[in-house]
Design a protein around this motif. Structure first.
Motif, PDB file in Angstrom:
ATOM      1  N   ASP A 126       1.066  -1.347   0.006  1.00 54.10           N
ATOM      2  CA  ASP A 126       0.476  -0.050  -0.467  1.00 54.10           C
ATOM      3  C   ASP A 126       0.955   1.290  -0.030  1.00 54.10           C
ATOM      4  N   GLU A 144       2.116   1.879  -3.015  1.00 55.40           N
ATOM      5  CA  GLU A 144       0.983   2.485  -4.852  1.00 55.40           C
ATOM      6  C   GLU A 144       0.840   3.617  -4.122  1.00 55.40           C
ATOM      7  N   GLU A 145       0.925   4.028  -2.463  1.00 54.67           N
ATOM      8  CA  GLU A 145       0.586   5.680  -3.184  1.00 54.67           C
ATOM      9  C   GLU A 145       2.654   6.379  -3.243  1.00 54.67           C
ATOM     10  N   LYS A 173       4.013   5.567  -5.857  1.00 52.18           N
ATOM     11  CA  LYS A 173       4.467   5.949  -6.953  1.00 52.18           C
ATOM     12  C   LYS A 173       3.637   6.382  -7.636  1.00 52.18           C
ATOM     13  N   LYS A 174       1.813   6.702  -6.978  1.00 54.90           N
ATOM     14  CA  LYS A 174       0.870   7.801  -7.426  1.00 54.90           C
ATOM     15  C   LYS A 174       1.618   9.546  -7.087  1.00 54.90           C
ATOM     16  N   THR A 175       2.126   9.246  -6.205  1.00 56.31           N
ATOM     17  CA  THR A 175       2.916  10.701  -5.550  1.00 56.31           C
ATOM     18  C   THR A 175       3.902  10.969  -6.010  1.00 56.31           C
ATOM     19  N   GLU A 181       3.932   9.782  -9.463  1.00 59.37           N
ATOM     20  CA  GLU A 181       4.327   9.855 -11.257  1.00 59.37           C
ATOM     21  C   GLU A 181       2.748  11.112 -10.938  1.00 59.37           C
ATOM     22  N   SER A 182       2.767  11.853  -9.996  1.00 58.26           N
ATOM     23  CA  SER A 182       1.814  13.078  -9.789  1.00 58.26           C
ATOM     24  C   SER A 182       2.605  14.526  -9.600  1.00 58.26           C
ATOM     25  N   ARG A 233       7.335   0.253  -7.655  1.00 57.24           N
ATOM     26  CA  ARG A 233       6.766   0.724  -7.225  1.00 57.24           C
ATOM     27  C   ARG A 233       7.426   1.604  -6.361  1.00 57.24           C
ATOM     28  N   SER A 288      12.160   9.658 -12.370  1.00 62.82           N
ATOM     29  CA  SER A 288      11.648  11.008 -11.815  1.00 62.82           C
ATOM     30  C   SER A 288      12.237  11.920 -12.876  1.00 62.82           C
TER      31      SER A 288
END
Length: 112
Positions: free
Chosen positions: A7, A10-11, A13-15, A17-18, A65, A72
């Protein structure tokens, strides 16, 4: 001690990528007295009880992940205080720059 979980990955990676265009650098550090104690022990125990083929697939997904730091567009710096162990140290090593506290502990305790 900031044990790395699916988990969390996942967070993480999302961070990454955004990240907004305005971000010029990322400083990665742990919360509290450790950078990271490494992989979550329950996850690692499950990996030890899995088939070698499936274990390999799961571990590659797990590390991917976190290794988003290698993709980056901005420099990523690790500020390492306290322990950075196993997967936590792998993450720190994947960043562009590492800065350590004089009392930090760096360990790769992997065994076959």
């Amino acid at each position: 001690l900031n044990a790395m979980t699916v988990d969390m990955g996942e967070e993480f990676k999302k961070t990454f990528e955004s990240l907004p265009e305005s971000v010029r650098c990322v400083v990665l550090t742990g919360s509290g007295r450790a950078f990271s104690a490494g992989g979550d022990l329950a996850f690692l125990e499950a990996r030890a009880n899995d088939t070698p083929h499936h274990n390999t697939e799961e571990m590659l997904r797990f590390y991917d992940r976190f290794l988003v730091v290698r993709r980056s567009k901005v420099p990523v710096l690790s500020a390492i205080q306290g322990p950075a162990v196993g997967a936590g140290l792998c993450l720190a090593m994947a960043t562009d720059i590492r800065i350590t506290h004089k009392d930090c502990v760096l360990q790769f305790p992997f065994s076959a």
